[in-house]
Design an enzyme around this catalytic site. Sequence first.
Site, PDB file in Angstrom:
ATOM      1  N   TYR A 141       4.190   1.992  -0.933  1.00  0.00           N
ATOM      2  CA  TYR A 141       5.239   1.631  -1.883  1.00  0.00           C
ATOM      3  C   TYR A 141       6.135   2.819  -2.240  1.00  0.00           C
ATOM      4  O   TYR A 141       7.202   2.649  -2.803  1.00  0.00           O
ATOM      5  CB  TYR A 141       4.635   1.045  -3.169  1.00  0.00           C
ATOM      6  CG  TYR A 141       3.996  -0.324  -2.975  1.00  0.00           C
ATOM      7  CD1 TYR A 141       4.135  -1.017  -1.780  1.00  0.00           C
ATOM      8  CD2 TYR A 141       3.261  -0.922  -3.988  1.00  0.00           C
ATOM      9  CE1 TYR A 141       3.541  -2.247  -1.593  1.00  0.00           C
ATOM     10  CE2 TYR A 141       2.666  -2.163  -3.812  1.00  0.00           C
ATOM     11  CZ  TYR A 141       2.810  -2.822  -2.600  1.00  0.00           C
ATOM     12  OH  TYR A 141       2.222  -4.041  -2.414  1.00  0.00           O
ATOM     13  N   LYS A 192      -8.307   0.112   6.592  1.00  0.00           N
ATOM     14  CA  LYS A 192      -8.027  -0.524   7.886  1.00  0.00           C
ATOM     15  C   LYS A 192      -8.161   0.589   8.919  1.00  0.00           C
ATOM     16  O   LYS A 192      -7.241   0.874   9.703  1.00  0.00           O
ATOM     17  CB  LYS A 192      -6.615  -1.139   7.843  1.00  0.00           C
ATOM     18  CG  LYS A 192      -6.244  -2.008   9.025  1.00  0.00           C
ATOM     19  CD  LYS A 192      -6.918  -3.353   9.028  1.00  0.00           C
ATOM     20  CE  LYS A 192      -6.520  -4.135  10.277  1.00  0.00           C
ATOM     21  NZ  LYS A 192      -7.359  -5.298  10.521  1.00  0.00           N
ATOM     22  N   ASP A 224      -9.040  -6.947   6.025  1.00  0.00           N
ATOM     23  CA  ASP A 224      -9.003  -8.375   6.384  1.00  0.00           C
ATOM     24  C   ASP A 224     -10.348  -9.019   6.071  1.00  0.00           C
ATOM     25  O   ASP A 224     -10.407 -10.137   5.532  1.00  0.00           O
ATOM     26  CB  ASP A 224      -8.598  -8.575   7.858  1.00  0.00           C
ATOM     27  CG  ASP A 224      -9.238  -7.566   8.804  1.00  0.00           C
ATOM     28  OD1 ASP A 224      -9.833  -6.578   8.329  1.00  0.00           O
ATOM     29  OD2 ASP A 224      -9.167  -7.779  10.027  1.00  0.00           O
ATOM     30  N   ASP A 248      -2.969  -4.278  -4.381  1.00  0.00           N
ATOM     31  CA  ASP A 248      -2.030  -5.240  -4.952  1.00  0.00           C
ATOM     32  C   ASP A 248      -2.446  -6.661  -4.542  1.00  0.00           C
ATOM     33  O   ASP A 248      -2.552  -7.577  -5.368  1.00  0.00           O
ATOM     34  CB  ASP A 248      -0.622  -4.902  -4.406  1.00  0.00           C
ATOM     35  CG  ASP A 248       0.483  -5.665  -5.100  1.00  0.00           C
ATOM     36  OD1 ASP A 248       0.191  -6.409  -6.057  1.00  0.00           O
ATOM     37  OD2 ASP A 248       1.639  -5.525  -4.677  1.00  0.00           O
ATOM     38  N   ASP A 252      -4.946  -9.625  -6.782  1.00  0.00           N
ATOM     39  CA  ASP A 252      -4.450 -10.970  -7.107  1.00  0.00           C
ATOM     40  C   ASP A 252      -5.416 -12.047  -6.612  1.00  0.00           C
ATOM     41  O   ASP A 252      -5.610 -13.064  -7.273  1.00  0.00           O
ATOM     42  CB  ASP A 252      -3.054 -11.204  -6.507  1.00  0.00           C
ATOM     43  CG  ASP A 252      -1.960 -10.793  -7.478  1.00  0.00           C
ATOM     44  OD1 ASP A 252      -2.274 -10.061  -8.448  1.00  0.00           O
ATOM     45  OD2 ASP A 252      -0.802 -11.202  -7.288  1.00  0.00           O
TER      46      ASP A 252
END
Length: 359
Positions: A141, A192, A224, A248, A252
């Site tokens: 980000y 990852k 994943d 992020d 959620d």
Amino acid sequence: MPQKIAVLAGDGIGPEIVAEAIKVLSFINTDMNLGLVFENALIGGAAYDAFGTPLPQTTLNLCKNADAVLLGAVGGPKWEPLAHAVRPERGLLGIRSELNLFSNLRPAILYPQLVDASTLKPEVVSGLDIMIVRELTGGIYFGQPRGVHVAENGERVGINTKIYSESEIRRIAHSAFKIAQKRHKKLCSVDKANVLEVTELWRSVMTEVGKDYPDVQLSHMYVDNAAMQLVRAPKQFDVIVTSNMFGDILSDIAAMLTGSIGMLPSASLDANAKGMYEPIHGSAPDIAGQGIANPLATILSVAMMLRYTFNQPEAAERIERAVNTALDSKVRTADIYSEGMIKVSTSGMGDAVLNALKG
Ligand code: NAD
């Protein structure tokens, strides 16, 4: 010296829910002689309307001089047409970066009284209590280079950069291990590393830092798989630590396991556990001013503040138990109401928690 809390109610339902949290905090402050003082300031749309900026210097100074910040929520349709630089949300991003709040804590707890609010089967989620620690000020980000440009062949190309320095990984690792020590001592680092070199470094630094915390059991998982496991068997996790973007998304997912956005608090901490505490939901303009918003996420944010910044676990537990007692007494705001329960207003829920604390 008294410890200071900057109170930023913000926009929409912000002032309504913050008022209830302050009601609860004021009681516990006096009752347990905690020596906390509060000071209010404007942020977001309210600050823009008054000063032409979502983060006035006076608000920023107050936050810098305070030991903790309590935030309601910012934003709303009124300010959506504004330029990005003065949008209410910029106020939040400004505080996060100015205060160096790099460690974002998002617990997802399913209260047994609300098990039906989840879309998952009760046996999968009942008793759920996990904590996601998300790196908040680095990663993709913020990484450079970024942007959209026209390549030599005339085609547009978009680019973002996922970048982490060793020190950035090290400090979020320490933050997460310390939190795991205060919980069930299990930490899962999500990366990852099979595809992204940056997360290969993440994994290796996490492993190194883990040597300082032999009492915490560290595991690693690809993102994943973590997304899948969160929905398949979320109770296998205690604390998850991950980078900004993965966090992020995963936080959620975790929030939605509980089914009730009005119940979930959060904290964003610096290296010295100074923090900003806020509900995970937004300013809910659709219900603002009606006195029906659920204040429990903000009240629980205050409990997190007492635990993580002020190191007052007993005060934090008292508030959390009072929330449980209020739910046991069947009071519900509209968002968590179901048949047979007693529907209450925002202040009715605040009073129920207060009465449970007094009882
Ligand atoms: P939202 O979280 O404000 O609302 C989503 C839905 O959940 C709405 O139907 C709302 O009524 C409901 N809801 C949220 N909190 C509730 C509560 N405490 N009690 C009962 N119901 C509740 O998200 P949104 O509608 O996407 O965003 C509205 C505004 O909030 C936007 O301007 C957005 O930018 C802003 N926002 C701010 C923050 C923040 O301040 N940290 C976070 C997210 C969104």
